[in-house]
Design a protein around this motif. Structure first.
Motif, PDB file in Angstrom:
ATOM      1  N   UNK A  18       0.830  -1.203   0.000  1.00 47.02           N
ATOM      2  CA  UNK A  18       0.000   0.000   0.000  1.00 47.02           C
ATOM      3  C   UNK A  18       0.864   1.253   0.000  1.00 47.02           C
ATOM      4  N   UNK A  19       1.933   1.221   0.777  1.00 53.75           N
ATOM      5  CA  UNK A  19       2.878   2.342   0.798  1.00 53.75           C
ATOM      6  C   UNK A  19       3.477   2.569  -0.582  1.00 53.75           C
ATOM      7  N   UNK A  20       3.999   1.504  -1.188  1.00 52.74           N
ATOM      8  CA  UNK A  20       4.649   1.632  -2.484  1.00 52.74           C
ATOM      9  C   UNK A  20       3.680   2.120  -3.552  1.00 52.74           C
ATOM     10  N   UNK A  21       2.467   1.615  -3.550  1.00 52.82           N
ATOM     11  CA  UNK A  21       1.495   2.052  -4.552  1.00 52.82           C
ATOM     12  C   UNK A  21       1.124   3.524  -4.369  1.00 52.82           C
ATOM     13  N   UNK A  22       1.131   3.995  -3.118  1.00 52.58           N
ATOM     14  CA  UNK A  22       0.801   5.407  -2.900  1.00 52.58           C
ATOM     15  C   UNK A  22       1.856   6.328  -3.498  1.00 52.58           C
ATOM     16  N   UNK A  23       3.081   5.824  -3.652  1.00 54.38           N
ATOM     17  CA  UNK A  23       4.135   6.582  -4.332  1.00 54.38           C
ATOM     18  C   UNK A  23       4.029   6.395  -5.842  1.00 54.38           C
ATOM     19  N   UNK A  24       3.952   5.156  -6.272  1.00 54.93           N
ATOM     20  CA  UNK A  24       3.985   4.849  -7.705  1.00 54.93           C
ATOM     21  C   UNK A  24       2.746   5.344  -8.453  1.00 54.93           C
ATOM     22  N   UNK A  83      12.479  13.203  -0.059  1.00 54.97           N
ATOM     23  CA  UNK A  83      11.556  12.876   1.021  1.00 54.97           C
ATOM     24  C   UNK A  83      11.721  11.396   1.332  1.00 54.97           C
ATOM     25  N   UNK A  84      11.278  10.997   2.518  1.00 52.14           N
ATOM     26  CA  UNK A  84      11.185   9.576   2.785  1.00 52.14           C
ATOM     27  C   UNK A  84       9.808   9.254   3.338  1.00 52.14           C
ATOM     28  N   UNK A  85       9.342   8.061   2.995  1.00 57.17           N
ATOM     29  CA  UNK A  85       8.034   7.589   3.416  1.00 57.17           C
ATOM     30  C   UNK A  85       8.208   6.205   4.013  1.00 57.17           C
ATOM     31  N   UNK A  86       7.950   6.088   5.303  1.00 55.55           N
ATOM     32  CA  UNK A  86       8.130   4.808   5.969  1.00 55.55           C
ATOM     33  C   UNK A  86       7.148   3.770   5.439  1.00 55.55           C
ATOM     34  N   UNK A  87       7.490   2.511   5.611  1.00 58.32           N
ATOM     35  CA  UNK A  87       6.789   1.442   4.913  1.00 58.32           C
ATOM     36  C   UNK A  87       5.441   1.073   5.508  1.00 58.32           C
ATOM     37  N   UNK A  88       4.982   1.817   6.507  1.00 57.45           N
ATOM     38  CA  UNK A  88       3.616   1.642   6.990  1.00 57.45           C
ATOM     39  C   UNK A  88       2.773   2.899   6.795  1.00 57.45           C
ATOM     40  N   UNK A  89       3.342   3.935   6.180  1.00 53.88           N
ATOM     41  CA  UNK A  89       2.628   5.184   5.915  1.00 53.88           C
ATOM     42  C   UNK A  89       2.295   5.290   4.428  1.00 53.88           C
ATOM     43  N   UNK A  90       1.475   6.269   4.073  1.00 48.27           N
ATOM     44  CA  UNK A  90       1.095   6.437   2.669  1.00 48.27           C
ATOM     45  C   UNK A  90       0.972   7.911   2.306  1.00 48.27           C
ATOM     46  N   UNK A  91       1.120   8.195   1.018  1.00 50.24           N
ATOM     47  CA  UNK A  91       0.840   9.524   0.476  1.00 50.24           C
ATOM     48  C   UNK A  91      -0.611   9.614   0.037  1.00 50.24           C
ATOM     49  N   UNK A  92      -1.148  10.822   0.107  1.00 52.46           N
ATOM     50  CA  UNK A  92      -2.433  11.121  -0.502  1.00 52.46           C
ATOM     51  C   UNK A  92      -2.226  11.408  -1.994  1.00 52.46           C
ATOM     52  N   UNK A  93      -3.220  11.147  -2.831  1.00 47.45           N
ATOM     53  CA  UNK A  93      -3.091  11.486  -4.255  1.00 47.45           C
ATOM     54  C   UNK A  93      -2.785  12.972  -4.444  1.00 47.45           C
ATOM     55  N   UNK A  94      -1.846  13.254  -5.345  1.00 53.12           N
ATOM     56  CA  UNK A  94      -1.503  14.636  -5.672  1.00 53.12           C
ATOM     57  C   UNK A  94      -0.508  15.291  -4.743  1.00 53.12           C
TER      58      UNK A  94
END
Length: 254
Positions: A18-24, A83-94
Motif C-alpha cells: 500500500x505504501x509503495x502504490x501510494x508513491x507509484x 523525502x522519505x516515506x516509511x513502509x507503513x505510511x502512505x501519500x495522498x493522491x496529488x
C-alpha cells in the motif's frame, strides 16, 4: 524537478505494498523511487520484486536500522527534491505534485510540509497530526509540528547538512528539521498530503519515551539552556506520557 522518495522497510509486508502504490500512483511524472529493505523475512522482498521495474533502485540486505536505510537511499538519490516515506505510511493522491509546485514557485523555501492523517492498521482515519507553522527558533524550543510523512526538502540543503545522525533512534527527523531550518525558511501548507499509521508495532507507539530525550540531545548540542521551554516541555511530556500513550493505543484499537 526530479523528486527522490526513499522507503526504508523491515518486516512490514502487511503495509508495504500500500505504501509503495501510494508513491507509484502519484500524478507527478518525475519520481525516482528507492526502497531500502533491511533483509526482511516476512515476504517483503517478494512485494518489492513485484514492482522492481518501476523502482530506480532497491536492496534487501541487513543494515543498521531505519536511519541507516534512509541514508543509504539518499546516497543513491539524484533528485532535486527529497523525502522519505516509511513502509507503513502512505501519500495522498496529488501530494508530490503540490509540494513540487510550491517549491518551484518559492525558490527561497528549503522545506515544505503539509498535514497528515492518523490512520489505524486498517487504513481508517482516526485523527489528525497537529501540524502548524514552525521555524528554527520555535523548533529549538520543541515546537516541532512537522509530520515527517508530508515533508519535502531540497537536495542541495541535504548535501549541506546531511546525512541523518544514525545515533538517533527516534528524533533523527527533528534533528534534520533543525539543521534545515537553520539554513532556509520552512513552510507549512494546510493540505493533507500523507497518512501516518498508528499500530502496535509502530515506533511512535512502542518507543515514544525515547523521543524527547533525543530532542534534548539536539538542544544541548546546539548550546541550549537547561532553563529553555523545550526542557520544561520535556518534563511535562514525561509526566503526561502514560496518558498520551494510553490515548494512542486506544486510537488504533478502535
Amino acid at each position: 524537478m526530479l523528486v527522490s522518495i526513499i522507503t526504508p522497510s523491515y518486516n512490514q509486508a502487511r503495509y508495504l505494498e500500500e505504501t509503495m502504490r501510494s508513491v507509484l500512483e502519484q500524478d507527478y511524472p518525475h519520481i525516482e523511487y528507492i526502497v531500502v529493505d533491511g533483509g526482511s523475512t516476512d515476504g517483503s522482498r517478494e512485494i518489492i520484486e513485484k514492482y522492481a521495474d518501476r523502482l530506480a533502485w532497491w536492496v534487501s540486505e541487513k543494515d543498521r536500522g531505519q536511519t541507516d536505510a534512509i541514508n543509504k537511499g539518499f546516497a543513491r538519490a539524484r533528485g532535486e527534491v527529497l523525502a522519505w516515506l516509511n513502509s507503513d505510511d502512505t501519500y495522498q493522491p496529488g501530494a508530490i505534485r503540490e509540494a513540487v509546485e510550491f517549491l518551484r514557485q518559492n525558490p527561497q523555501v528549503g522545506l515544505v510540509y503539509g498535514d497528515a492523517n492518523y490512520i489505524d492498521e486498517h487504513g481508517r482515519v482516526i485523527g489528525r497530526f497537529p501540524a502548524a507553522q514552525t521555524d528554527y527558533r520555535r523548533l529549538r524550543q520543541g515546537y516541532v509540528h512537522i509530520p515527517q510523512q508530508s515533508a519535502f526538502f531540497r537536495a542541495d540543503l541535504w548535501r549541506k547538512v546531511g546525512p541523518l545522525d544514525d545515533s538517533f533512534y527516534f528524533a533523527m527527523d527533528y534533528d534534520l528539521w533543525v539543521r534545515l531550518a537553520r539554513e532556509a525558511p520552512i513552510v507549512y501548507l494546510p493540505r493533507v498530503w500523507a497518512n501516518f499509521r498508528l499500530h502496535s508495532d509502530a515506533k511512535t507507539i512502542a518507543a515514544d519515551d525515547r523521543c524527547w530525550p533525543e530532542m534534548l540531545r539536539v538542544h544541548y548540542r546546539d548550546g541550549g539552556s537547561p532553563f529553555s521551554m523545550i526542557v520544561l516541555k520535556y518534563w511535562i511530556r514525561k509526566l503526561a506520557a502514560p496518558y498520551i500513550n494510553w490515548r494512542r493505543r486506544r486510537m488504533f484499537r478502535l
